[in-house]
Design an enzyme around this catalytic site. Sequence first.
Site, PDB file in Angstrom:
ATOM      1  CG  ASP A  71     -10.307  -0.004   4.905  1.00 27.20           C
ATOM      2  OD1 ASP A  71     -10.133  -0.313   3.712  1.00 27.20           O
ATOM      3  OD2 ASP A  71      -9.631  -0.467   5.842  1.00 27.20           O
ATOM      4  CE  LYS A 126      -3.993  -2.096   2.201  1.00 29.94           C
ATOM      5  NZ  LYS A 126      -4.577  -2.565   3.463  1.00 29.94           N
ATOM      6  CD  GLN A 172      -3.822  -4.266   6.641  1.00 33.72           C
ATOM      7  OE1 GLN A 172      -3.612  -3.328   5.888  1.00 33.72           O
ATOM      8  NE2 GLN A 172      -4.511  -5.335   6.256  1.00 33.72           N
TER       9      GLN A 172
END
Length: 300
Positions: free
Chosen positions: A121, A54, A98
């Site tokens: 997200d 990422k 995460q």
Amino acid sequence: MTAKIIDGKAFAADVRGRVAAHVSKLKSEHNIIPGLAVVLVGEDPASQVYVRSKGKMTTEVGMHSYEHKLDAETDEATLLALIDNLNNDPQVHGILVQLPLPNHLNEDLVINSIDPAKDVDGFHISNVGLLATGQKSMVPCTPLGCLMMLRQHHGSLSGLNAVVVGRSNIVGKPMAQLLLGESCTVTIAHSRTKDIEALCRRADILVAAVGRPEMINADWIKPGATVVDVGINRIDAPEKGDGKTRLVGDVDFSSAVEVAGAITPVPGGVGPMTIACLLANTLTACCRSNGVAETSDLTV
Ligand code: NAP
């Protein structure tokens, strides 16, 4: 019939290219550089790989990447304080924590402490509600990637029968919401669904997000249907040598490809689209927070 292969790797490269072009325009015209902060708690090897890639792709499209690595024993107050700092940092437009988090941390509490406008997200309860009510939201990256590929393949999805297998908060449910938003007739199947094979056979669009290697085979697929395989499963591959493994989806690709009209492969389908959509969401969040027009082809 042999299905058209939907090339997620090429599509993701195209999305990243469009993001990079927009980032460069933001910089030259408005002196703004989007920033993405990724928070990793603990040393889960798969998460470390994701976070590294990422970060690499974030800088490749010209954005700032901020990585915050905390040790596995980090307490909730410390993590919440970091998120509060990132919420208030004007250089940070997107925040991603995460998952999974270590067991002693309350995932819902942590996710819901992120500023919804920076929740790239799309897991914050406000974004879930906005999506469910058809309002502008941050859309979870994996379903967004699936939708982009479906739109490109079909054009309009209106009136199509869609079956989503899997009802997780991160894939199945938001995928169903997005398809409903496109005026599909949507059914969500899960582990208690009766006669799931026959149900899937009625689908013009079949999305598999189960986590069971090659569960869905040609008998589950309506001839000509579009199959989107979200599953990523690592299985033994003795044919490659002792102890070797390979990645497969939730769909038995070799039989499905003979029946479907179009299909995403694993690897090289949905997977690469997920990070590309994370970058697209960071760009969208940055444009919204600065009152700059967002790119309509990179969001819904
Ligand atoms: P999850 O949270 O474990 O959810 C799996 C869903 O599948 C559940 O709703 C479960 O039903 C359902 N299910 C399990 N066994 C079933 C069966 N035999 N028949 C019908 N439904 C069944 O998984 P997830 O996070 O959504 O992920 C699904 C897959 O996608 C995994 O392989 C994951 O690695 C992959 N994934 C890929 C990406 C990507 O970037 N490509 C991103 C996220 C996830 P119940 O609710 O009834 O238990």
